[in-house]
Enzyme design. Sequence first.
Site, PDB file in Angstrom:
ATOM      1  CD  GLU A  28      -3.130   0.825   2.175  1.00 45.36           C
ATOM      2  OE1 GLU A  28      -4.208   0.296   1.842  1.00 45.36           O
ATOM      3  OE2 GLU A  28      -2.882   1.189   3.346  1.00 45.36           O
ATOM      4  CG  HIS A  38       6.810 -29.881   3.964  1.00 48.27           C
ATOM      5  ND1 HIS A  38       7.282 -31.133   3.636  1.00 48.27           N
ATOM      6  CD2 HIS A  38       7.495 -29.497   5.070  1.00 48.27           C
ATOM      7  CE1 HIS A  38       8.193 -31.503   4.517  1.00 48.27           C
ATOM      8  NE2 HIS A  38       8.339 -30.525   5.402  1.00 48.27           N
ATOM      9  CE  LYS A  77     -11.559   2.312   1.287  1.00 50.37           C
ATOM     10  NZ  LYS A  77     -11.047   3.286   2.277  1.00 50.37           N
TER      11      LYS A  77
END
Length: 549
Positions: free
Chosen positions: A353, A384, A510
């Site tokens: 950000e 793994h 938004k």
Amino acid sequence: MSADITETPAWQALSDHHAEIGDRHLTELFADDPARGTELALTVGDLYIDYSKHRVTRRTLDLLVDLARAAGLEERRDAMFAGEHINTSEDRAVLHTALRLPRDAKLVVDGQDVVADVHDVLDRMGDFTDRLRSGEWTGATGERITTVVNIGIGGSDLGPVMVYDALRHYADAGISARFVSNVDPADLVAKLDGLEPAKTLFIVASKTFSTLETLTNATAARRWLTDALGDAAVAKHFVAVSTNKKLVDEFGINTDNMFGFWDWVGGRYSVDSAIGLSVMAVIGKERFAEFLAGFHIVDEHFRTAPLHQNAPALLGLIGLWYSNFFGAQSRAVLPYSNDLSRFAAYLQQLTMESNGKSVRADGTPVSTDTGEIFWGEPGTNGQHAFYQLLHQGTRLVPADFIGFSQPTDDLPTADGTGSMHDLLMSNFFAQTQVLAFGKTADAIASEGTPADVVPHKVMPGNRPTTSILATKLTPSVVGQLIALYEHQVFTEGVIWGIDSFDQWGVELGKTQAKALLPVLTGDKSPAAQSDTSTDALVRRYRTERGRPA
């Protein structure tokens, strides 16, 4: 500084240098300079930082420091610590470092002594959490609070949950914490499962007290509480971290129980502000003070150390070296501590950000790649899962290994003769060694490996890593680690000429979501969307929700 850094002699010198040494193997670099294993390392506070397994020479480091000076890193650093408005797009100071200044320090910004303001809030937080932890503060029925639920998103969630997970071993007052961020109702439902309303306290963390996800979750949590205890219970079971007294009061929270912070603190830099209230409630104000002191140790190192001995600056410059000269796109963060399981997620916001920008501070386009992609998992889980790509893949992924000499918990190994922590750390050291030096085809063939299998087992090495080793994961060490990365982000942002402290890229989504919500929920078939893909998705969604398409 917003001039094109790629046009400077310092950048060109690095480009020429990369052409000379970019293909040199770490095996060769260590053979030529055996002392690098101890000399390309720094101790900062409790952190031992080994950067010798990077594809750099001492000449590389000299040239990177020259680049930092050409970009004005030292001047920009001093401007930040002085409270100058280096967040130019929002005309704000950038003073997360003030959050951890000691009480006797003084820093006046825009006519206000910010240190006094910070410690006023810390004192109020301490008084409140003392009452909570002692049992003096009770819920509406007179019962003691045993669970704190932090409701926030972004920096109001990622920091507190990471630090809580890292320091939960220091919980000493019978209080645990849970964290709600996602507007997906499954998050809140899961976090409330098994809780007793009478023993639960909610912390609503939103600077403006208008963040959609946070207020949606807070309203649902209030309904859960009042259904059990009545409306009057809100004042005893909700507190706020905010600066909007009006909306906090309208929600039903007593504004005496509101803890503020300032415009000069960005969300992703705010875990050491009142946003850390949930952490203080669990570990206590004394250990929270140790946490802040850890930040300050690294702040002072970054502020005062010469660039050649400045750990955050060097690590930021090395990260930029890989991003801009080797074409690396990501950095793996691999803590060999399950307590730091959320550290990579926290760093994703801090770094991406901050530096995920395509224009410079003056609004002109950047001329080089910016922003490292951070990701990772705790060791040995990652071994793994994705280490195969780190070892033998075609992509260069520099990696940060973080480990501790003393565990927070330890158990015997399966045969009862050893320590599971020693087993964990043997993997840490082995992985950095193999990533650096690999194993040649000749060495594999000499072990009797069939010729057709040899190519598949070759470990090319030359994969760069930083090793960060501390004695133990303490509150101070967590603060030191966070500050180490904060200042790396700053260093890279200065070189790229970007504003690392705004985040305009999150705003349009938004706004569009607010516009689309009534389209999803309306009683009538909606008007066509501006693109056929979104239109088709919206209509399919409405159909599957039983609404006219």
